[in-house]
Write a protein that holds these residues in place. Structure first.
Motif, mmCIF file in Angstrom:
data_model
loop_
_atom_site.group_PDB
_atom_site.id
_atom_site.type_symbol
_atom_site.label_atom_id
_atom_site.label_comp_id
_atom_site.label_asym_id
_atom_site.label_seq_id
_atom_site.Cartn_x
_atom_site.Cartn_y
_atom_site.Cartn_z
ATOM 1 N N HIS A 68 0.827 -1.209 0.000
ATOM 2 C CA HIS A 68 0.000 0.000 0.000
ATOM 3 C C HIS A 68 0.862 1.260 0.000
ATOM 4 O O HIS A 68 0.671 2.168 -0.816
ATOM 5 C CB HIS A 68 -0.906 -0.012 1.235
ATOM 6 N N ASN A 77 -3.227 0.429 7.199
ATOM 7 C CA ASN A 77 -2.439 0.912 6.064
ATOM 8 C C ASN A 77 -2.899 2.284 5.600
ATOM 9 O O ASN A 77 -2.092 3.183 5.343
ATOM 10 C CB ASN A 77 -2.522 -0.077 4.901
ATOM 11 N N GLU A 78 -4.205 2.457 5.490
ATOM 12 C CA GLU A 78 -4.752 3.726 5.018
ATOM 13 C C GLU A 78 -4.589 4.826 6.073
ATOM 14 O O GLU A 78 -4.275 5.973 5.743
ATOM 15 C CB GLU A 78 -6.227 3.564 4.654
ATOM 16 N N GLU A 89 -6.330 -3.198 6.384
ATOM 17 C CA GLU A 89 -6.734 -2.140 5.462
ATOM 18 C C GLU A 89 -6.866 -0.801 6.177
ATOM 19 O O GLU A 89 -6.394 0.225 5.680
ATOM 20 C CB GLU A 89 -8.037 -2.515 4.764
ATOM 21 N N ASP A 90 -7.512 -0.803 7.340
ATOM 22 C CA ASP A 90 -7.668 0.440 8.092
ATOM 23 C C ASP A 90 -6.306 0.984 8.507
ATOM 24 O O ASP A 90 -6.044 2.192 8.384
ATOM 25 C CB ASP A 90 -8.531 0.193 9.325
#
Length: 268
Positions: free
Chosen positions: A41, A257-258, A254-255
């Motif tokens: 990412h 990384n973002e 996902e949370d």
């Protein structure tokens, strides 16, 4: 993917992506490649530098004890080799104590840092855990040692998730197939660095923007350690992942990384 000589040893690192440099420092027992799911990412926006700490991976594994300051000097050597003055830094677990030492002793080299499941000092419980880790490494087969590490870092939520549990079983099998396993001497050196790290008073000197993250159910470096670090660093930001362990960054991939990506991008 060079190996360089710095601070008296050979240090291996890899680079991924392009853009502003982002130094990634992994935790105890783990080589830099363990960052892969995060780099997938972050490399879209940053020049990610993945370091194998002394004592693991393709870097040298000298007899210890090591110190967190010494390992910070190793990282500075990598930056010097690359001709990089100031960088953003992400450190997880042992990597977070190395990042702290960089910000304390080399403040002009750290533009901002992410500290994941950090600590500023070890209590008697933490010291016992690191000693037990050494004992387990000395006595267990690789796949058995992998189980011990999994028990330390994953929350009940992960163990109860059948898909995740299947992955844990597969990771145990792969531990026995590692072509470059960490020797006991490397783990002993790293564990010594973790136990001797004591910088609580010095954290007040840190001036760079700092984002501290931890897991509510972390059994390895409990949440009080994360909160203590955040409270000691001026103007730091804190986020605690609920129902998550030491591996909160995988359990909320996902949370996480973002969240990190956006915080790093939004810095002035």
């Amino acid at each position: 993917m060079p190996t360089i000589n710095t601070n008296g040893i050979n240090i291996y690192f890899e680079e991924r992506g392009s853009g502003e440099p982002l130094l990634l420092i992994m935790g105890i027992t783990a080589p830099g490649l363990v960052w892969e799911k995060h780099v997938a990412h972050w490399a879209k926006s940053f020049r990610c530098i993945l370091v194998d700490n002394r004592g693991v991976g393709k870097s040298d594994k000298p007899e210890g004890p090591y110190t967190s300051h010494q390992m910070a000097q190793d990282c500075i050597g990598v930056l010097d080799y690359l001709g990089l003055g100031v960088v953003k830094v992400v450190g997880v677990s042992m990597g977070s104590i190395i990042a702290q030492q960089m910000a304390i002793h080399f403040p002009t080299r750290v533009k901002a840092m992410i500290l994941m499941c950090p600590w500023a000092r070890c209590d008697n419980t933490a010291k016992a855990i690191f000693q037990h880790m050494r004992d387990c490494k000395a006595r267990l087969k690789p796949e058995e040692f992998s189980v011990y590490i999994q028990l330390l870092i994953f929350s009940k939520r992960s163990w109860d998730d059948e898909d995740i549990h299947t992955g844990l079983l597969e990771d145990r099998k792969n531990a026995a197939l590692d072509p470059n396993p960490q020797p006991l001497i490397g783990l002993e050196g790293q564990a010594a660095a973790c136990v001797s790290h004591s910088v609580l008073v010095d954290l007040a000197k840190i001036q760079c923007p700092t984002f501290v993250l931890g897991g509510e159910e972390d059994a390895f470096t409990p949440v009080w350690m994360t909160k203590e670090v955040a409270g000691a660093i001026p103007n730091s930001k804190l986020h605690i992942y609920l129902q998550s362990g030491h591996a909160f960054h995988w359990e909320n991939l996902e949370d996480f990384n973002e969240r990190v990506d956006q915080w790093l991008k939004n810095l002035k």
